[in-house]
Design a protein around this motif. Sequence first.
Motif, short mmCIF file in Angstrom:
data_model
loop_
_atom_site.label_atom_id
_atom_site.label_comp_id
_atom_site.label_asym_id
_atom_site.label_seq_id
_atom_site.Cartn_x
_atom_site.Cartn_y
_atom_site.Cartn_z
N LEU A 1 10.24 2.35 5.17
CA LEU A 1 9.30 2.94 6.11
C LEU A 1 8.51 1.89 6.90
O LEU A 1 8.13 2.13 8.04
CB LEU A 1 8.32 3.86 5.38
CG LEU A 1 8.91 5.11 4.72
CD1 LEU A 1 7.81 5.90 4.02
CD2 LEU A 1 9.62 5.99 5.74
N VAL A 2 8.26 0.73 6.30
CA VAL A 2 7.39 -0.27 6.92
C VAL A 2 8.17 -1.38 7.61
O VAL A 2 7.77 -1.87 8.67
CB VAL A 2 6.41 -0.86 5.88
CG1 VAL A 2 5.52 -1.92 6.52
CG2 VAL A 2 5.55 0.25 5.27
N TYR A 3 9.32 -1.80 7.04
CA TYR A 3 10.02 -2.98 7.54
C TYR A 3 11.11 -2.67 8.56
O TYR A 3 11.39 -3.51 9.43
CB TYR A 3 10.68 -3.74 6.38
CG TYR A 3 9.72 -4.52 5.52
CD1 TYR A 3 8.37 -4.58 5.83
CD2 TYR A 3 10.16 -5.20 4.39
CE1 TYR A 3 7.49 -5.30 5.03
CE2 TYR A 3 9.29 -5.92 3.59
CZ TYR A 3 7.96 -5.95 3.91
OH TYR A 3 7.09 -6.66 3.12
N LEU B 1 9.23 0.86 -4.15
CA LEU B 1 9.41 -0.31 -3.29
C LEU B 1 10.47 -0.07 -2.23
O LEU B 1 10.33 -0.48 -1.07
CB LEU B 1 9.76 -1.53 -4.12
CG LEU B 1 8.64 -2.06 -5.04
CD1 LEU B 1 9.16 -3.16 -5.94
CD2 LEU B 1 7.48 -2.56 -4.20
N GLN B 2 11.56 0.58 -2.62
CA GLN B 2 12.63 0.86 -1.65
C GLN B 2 12.12 1.77 -0.53
O GLN B 2 12.38 1.53 0.66
CB GLN B 2 13.82 1.51 -2.36
CG GLN B 2 14.60 0.54 -3.22
CD GLN B 2 15.79 1.20 -3.90
OE1 GLN B 2 15.89 2.42 -3.94
NE2 GLN B 2 16.69 0.40 -4.44
N ILE B 3 11.39 2.80 -0.89
CA ILE B 3 10.83 3.69 0.12
C ILE B 3 9.85 2.94 1.02
O ILE B 3 9.83 3.10 2.25
CB ILE B 3 10.15 4.91 -0.56
CG1 ILE B 3 11.20 5.82 -1.18
CG2 ILE B 3 9.29 5.68 0.45
CD1 ILE B 3 10.62 6.97 -1.97
N ASP C 1 18.94 -4.56 0.96
CA ASP C 1 19.88 -3.45 1.18
C ASP C 1 19.15 -2.16 1.53
O ASP C 1 19.67 -1.33 2.29
CB ASP C 1 20.74 -3.25 -0.07
CG ASP C 1 21.68 -4.42 -0.31
OD1 ASP C 1 21.95 -5.16 0.65
OD2 ASP C 1 22.14 -4.59 -1.47
N ALA C 2 17.96 -1.98 0.98
CA ALA C 2 17.20 -0.77 1.28
C ALA C 2 16.82 -0.72 2.75
O ALA C 2 16.91 0.34 3.40
CB ALA C 2 15.94 -0.71 0.41
N ALA D 1 0.83 -1.20 0.00
CA ALA D 1 0.00 0.00 0.00
C ALA D 1 0.87 1.26 0.00
O ALA D 1 0.55 2.25 -0.68
CB ALA D 1 -0.92 -0.01 1.22
N ALA D 2 1.98 1.23 0.74
CA ALA D 2 2.88 2.39 0.78
C ALA D 2 3.53 2.62 -0.58
O ALA D 2 3.68 3.78 -1.03
CB ALA D 2 3.95 2.19 1.85
N ALA D 3 3.93 1.53 -1.25
CA ALA D 3 4.53 1.68 -2.58
C ALA D 3 3.54 2.26 -3.57
O ALA D 3 3.88 3.15 -4.37
CB ALA D 3 5.04 0.32 -3.06
N ARG D 4 2.31 1.81 -3.54
CA ARG D 4 1.29 2.33 -4.47
C ARG D 4 0.97 3.79 -4.15
O ARG D 4 0.77 4.60 -5.07
CB ARG D 4 0.02 1.48 -4.39
CG ARG D 4 0.24 0.03 -4.83
CD ARG D 4 -1.04 -0.80 -4.83
NE ARG D 4 -1.95 -0.36 -5.89
CZ ARG D 4 -3.10 0.24 -5.68
NH1 ARG D 4 -3.51 0.50 -4.44
NH2 ARG D 4 -3.87 0.60 -6.70
N ALA D 5 0.92 4.13 -2.86
CA ALA D 5 0.65 5.53 -2.50
C ALA D 5 1.78 6.43 -2.95
O ALA D 5 1.54 7.56 -3.44
CB ALA D 5 0.45 5.63 -0.99
N ASN D 6 3.03 5.98 -2.84
CA ASN D 6 4.16 6.79 -3.28
C ASN D 6 4.16 6.95 -4.79
O ASN D 6 4.49 8.02 -5.31
CB ASN D 6 5.47 6.15 -2.81
CG ASN D 6 6.66 7.08 -2.98
OD1 ASN D 6 6.80 8.06 -2.25
ND2 ASN D 6 7.52 6.78 -3.94
N ALA D 7 3.77 5.88 -5.51
CA ALA D 7 3.67 5.99 -6.97
C ALA D 7 2.59 7.00 -7.35
O ALA D 7 2.78 7.82 -8.26
CB ALA D 7 3.37 4.62 -7.57
#
Length: 562
Positions: free
Chosen positions: A231-233, A225-227, A280-281, A206-212
Amino acid sequence: MKEDPTAIQVQGQLALTLLAVDPAGLGGLHLRARAGPVRDMFCAPIKTIFPTARRIAPSISDLQLFGGVDIGETLTRGHVIRAKGILETPTPLVFTMAERCEPGLAARLAQGLDAGIGHALILLDEGAEDDEIAPTTLTERLAFRVDLEGLRHVAVAQLVMDNADIDAAKVRLAAVMTPKEVPTALAVTAARFGIDSLRAPLMALAAARANAALNSRKTVNEDDLQIAVQLVYAHRATQMPAEDDTPEPEDDTQPEDTPDTQSPDQDNSELNLPDELLIDAVKAILPFDVLAILEGSGRVKTASGSGGAGQKKQGNRRGRPLPSRAGRLDGGNRIDLVATLRAAVPWQTIRRKQTPDRTGVLIRPSDIHVKVFQEVSDRLVIFAVDASGSAAVARLSEAKGAVELMLADAYARRDHVALIAFRGESADLILPPTRSLVQTKRRLAGLPGGGGTPLASGLKAAAELAQRARAQGLSPSIAVLTDGRANVPLPGKTGRAAANEDAQAMARHVRSLGIPSAMIDTSVRPHRDLRALCDIMNAQYIPLPRADAKGLSRAIETALGG
């Protein structure tokens, strides 16, 4: 090596912005920070991003959350008027003092988040200690966590985002496509970091889709995905990925044609994700000390326990208010007028027909609700120390050190301590219940030793002191420090056999009182008779033949639930 404070602030502001784009998918944000200018500056954009946000506190009632009868309007209009609850409509909630949230309230709020209505919950966690933290029931349902500890207000920056851009991102969100291998990559990354909750990959997606959507992209890419995983993991990681993980062998067989079963927001296009890209992210954003802990031990230390606080007990006079309950006025209860009226209002029409000559609000005994409060009592640790024999000096020195160590944290931990020394033919109260370190050192300075072992007298004195303390509102616990060789009975008896019988009788008495207790065996070898006495007393048996003050204090804290 320390984290860049500006980076922490920017990540936190980005998390708030993504939360505004997709509150239903991301759940909320856990902000760990004491009240002050740093938190105020961080929270300033909340009023702009979430203009309809409601502030709630641990004392919020079920009526405010779920709705119910509006007493004032009902009495004014003459028929039942129901007030809406906060959780009935999508509402951004700012929960102040979240570290004080009770488990029942956390469960009700979690139920509201799971309903999928679209609530966004921002927890303002002001805990000063590691064990003062918002309930896991809520934090695991929130995608983001920001810790502002150690930041200065001069280092705080603000990420400026126009509300129009956020509104446009909300519109674009539904059309954002996800490459088909992304959900699998997110799930594998979570597993390699020891994240066992399935909510984490869903919130990362959900965070990746919101950032896109925020960046006007139609498809999720590597940057999104990196962001998202950062933020989540990062704050959920419990282990470092093993270096010897090997990818699964490729299958050379050609797949058969299968019908297209992809979801509407999934894209058939492939996104070539390197195996270690997301790993790595997450590593890049982990704090240095956490990274060292994960690499060294494989687990992150978590907060535990109640911090040594005393027992929670319910009363009707003082403490934290709890939901009122049906009851009767017996002179000891306090009526909850609003709850009583709320219970009586729905029945007014029927009661009015039954007694038309009566005026005003008709109240029956079954309507009466009384107030209930929860009070946390201070804890009292009673040391009963064997001051007999040749080992008295060593045992008393250990006990003195343990008492002083426990008193050092007395104010923060709500602890009182008391010391009883038994030797010769009796037991003496050397130190009455206190939290004063100065008084303790003065009383312990000239503590005598030597003589027989009147263990029964020591247990009796400890039980009597525990009963008096309980009557004064304290939560007593008993820690007995002895080698277990009882050889002096209670007054009026003689012989070692009588001494053992008296010790067992006093152990049964302590057990009947329900007082938590621990028995520290200081003999060179574990003593069988003392272990049997612990079974009778329902006490935890701790063999510590060479314990120092720190070891003794640590063992007592563990045994008595501190």
